[in-house]
Design a protein around this motif. Structure first.
Motif, short mmCIF file in Angstrom:
data_model
loop_
_atom_site.label_atom_id
_atom_site.label_comp_id
_atom_site.label_asym_id
_atom_site.label_seq_id
_atom_site.Cartn_x
_atom_site.Cartn_y
_atom_site.Cartn_z
N GLY A 20 7.99 -5.41 -5.69
CA GLY A 20 8.76 -4.91 -6.89
C GLY A 20 8.98 -5.97 -8.00
N LEU A 21 9.57 -7.18 -7.36
CA LEU A 21 9.52 -8.47 -8.22
C LEU A 21 8.22 -8.81 -8.70
N ALA A 22 7.19 -9.09 -7.78
CA ALA A 22 5.77 -9.48 -8.25
C ALA A 22 5.25 -8.67 -9.43
N PHE A 23 5.57 -7.06 -9.31
CA PHE A 23 5.30 -6.33 -10.23
C PHE A 23 5.97 -6.35 -11.96
N GLN A 24 7.00 -7.01 -11.97
CA GLN A 24 7.80 -7.12 -12.70
C GLN A 24 7.47 -8.42 -13.77
N ILE A 25 7.19 -9.59 -12.69
CA ILE A 25 6.66 -10.70 -13.18
C ILE A 25 5.33 -10.67 -13.81
N ALA A 26 4.50 -9.80 -13.26
CA ALA A 26 3.28 -9.39 -13.88
C ALA A 26 3.27 -8.67 -15.28
N ASP A 27 4.21 -7.60 -15.28
CA ASP A 27 4.53 -6.87 -16.31
C ASP A 27 4.87 -7.98 -17.70
N ASP A 28 5.68 -9.07 -17.18
CA ASP A 28 6.15 -9.82 -18.09
C ASP A 28 4.98 -10.67 -18.72
N LEU A 29 3.87 -10.98 -17.69
CA LEU A 29 2.79 -11.94 -18.18
C LEU A 29 1.91 -11.13 -19.08
N LEU A 30 1.93 -9.75 -18.63
CA LEU A 30 1.06 -8.76 -19.64
C LEU A 30 1.60 -8.70 -21.14
N ASP A 31 2.94 -8.84 -21.17
CA ASP A 31 3.52 -8.91 -22.41
C ASP A 31 3.13 -10.03 -23.22
N ALA A 32 3.12 -11.37 -22.36
CA ALA A 32 3.12 -12.48 -22.93
C ALA A 32 1.52 -12.87 -23.29
N ARG A 33 0.63 -12.33 -22.67
CA ARG A 33 -0.80 -12.93 -22.95
C ARG A 33 -1.88 -11.54 -22.70
N GLY A 34 -1.30 -10.11 -22.86
CA GLY A 34 -2.18 -9.09 -22.51
C GLY A 34 -2.68 -8.60 -23.94
N ASP A 35 -3.46 -7.40 -23.79
CA ASP A 35 -4.02 -6.97 -24.91
C ASP A 35 -3.46 -5.77 -25.17
N ALA A 36 -2.93 -5.18 -26.30
CA ALA A 36 -2.19 -4.05 -26.51
C ALA A 36 -3.35 -2.74 -26.22
N SER A 37 -4.49 -2.89 -26.68
CA SER A 37 -5.37 -1.82 -26.57
C SER A 37 -5.58 -1.58 -25.06
N THR A 38 -5.57 -2.54 -24.09
CA THR A 38 -5.84 -2.44 -22.58
C THR A 38 -4.40 -2.04 -22.00
N VAL A 39 -3.23 -2.76 -22.49
CA VAL A 39 -2.16 -2.44 -22.10
C VAL A 39 -1.55 -1.14 -21.95
#
Length: 324
Positions: A244-263
């Motif tokens: 659960g904690l790892a998922f939220q960290i990954a979610d924050d990383l997606l917001d920081a460096r992800g692509d909107a069209s993919t996310v």
């Protein structure tokens, strides 16, 4: 149910299998998602007493394409512990209904004010704020109707209702959301408790409740339905807590460096709004490293399940690799 004498090497072998490709998880998830979506479709096909606009709003959000991570966790856990997928399906769908309710409300202008979710307009954008609020309310109530009506025996249904209500109440999901909003306000005002250590502690506390509690409950629901013993329940609970904690960290990383069209939703909003995030507190590299450590520790906890843990391990690994 519990395989005696299984060493941690069994878990390591399952991890190796996951690392050679994603077919293990892909094959399971593809079939399970079809079954989950079919059940959700059935349980959101309300009679004529439900206003059409409300029904459409509920189904707009509930039946949109999603990862179905939480219901998958319910099913995987139950099956790993010797229970049938069918017996666990009502709990899986109840979790997804609660999750969707939380997303609808989280997207509202008074909360995160998001316009897209899962690649579609958010509920309040597609309909209106009042309808979105009511759609969320209906999904929350509907989740407990599904649990209490379709999980058997009644004692297990009651235990499931307790698990889900604890995960969604004022000391868990709702309380985490409240603290998240208060943290934004405190950061804007440069409150004295927003120093580095305080931010780290608060951030972990928020997401242990806001995101982690429902993921943790998903694992626990599968275990409760399978009627596992207390030792295995404890191990699975810790597994759920860590991913659960790892998922939220990954979610924050997606917001920081992800692509909107993919996310499938806007990215970079957290930084712009001054929200507390793991990359903001630890940095991107440290956040990624901690997520990897959490997933590794979570997988190690599954040793007693042996080969039955392969899907749970694959899903944990997916948390690190996901791009949406």
């Amino acid at each position: 149910m519990l395989e005696e004498g299984v060493s941690i090497s069994s878990v390591q072998e399952s991890t190796r299998m996951v690392q050679t490709g994603t077919s293990i998880l892909d094959q399971y998830a593809a079939q399970a998602r079809e079954e989950i979506d079919s059940a959700l479709d059935t349980w959101s096909d309300f009679d004529s007493n439900c206003p059409t606009r409300l029904r459409d709003a509920i189904r707009h959000s509930l039946l949109s394409s999603g990862k179905r991570l939480r219901p998958l966790l319910v099913l995987m856990t139950a099956e790993a512990c010797g229970c049938s997928r069918g017996a666990a399906m009502p709990a899986a769908c109840a979790v997804e209904m609660v999750h969707t309710y939380s997303l609808i409300h989280d997207d509202l202008p008074a909360m995160d004010d998001d316009e897209t979710r899962r690649g579609k307009p958010t509920c309040h954008v597609a309909f209106d704020e009042a309808t979105a609020i009511l759609a969320g309310d209906a999904l929350l109530a509907g989740a407990f109707e599904v649990l209490s009506s379709h999980v058997e025996p009644a004692s297990i249904a009651a235990a499931c209702c307790i698990e889900l209500s604890r995960a969604t109440g004022p000391t868990a999901l709702v309380g985490g959301q409240m603290d998240d909003l208060l943290a934004e306000e405190a950061i804007r005002e440069e409150s004295e408790w927003t120093g580095p250590l305080a931010r780290q502690e608060l951030l972990q506390s928020i997401h242990a409740r806001k995101t982690g509690a429902l993921i943790r409950a998903s694992v626990r629901l599968g275990a409760v339905i399978a009627q596992v013993d207390s030792e295995l329940l404890h191990r699975l609970d810790l597994y759920g807590e860590k991913i659960g904690l790892a998922f939220q960290i990954a979610d924050d990383l997606l917001d920081a460096r992800g692509d909107a069209s993919t996310v499938g939703k806007a990215v970079g909003k957290d930084i712009h709004q001054g929200k507390l995030t793991f990359p903001g507190v630890w940095g991107v590299d440290e956040s990624a490293c901690r997520a990897e450590e959490l997933v590794s520790a979570a997988c190690d906890l599954l040793g007693p399940l042996g080969a039955r843990a392969e899907y749970l391990i694959a899903l944990a690994q997916y948390v690190l690799k996901r791009d949406h």
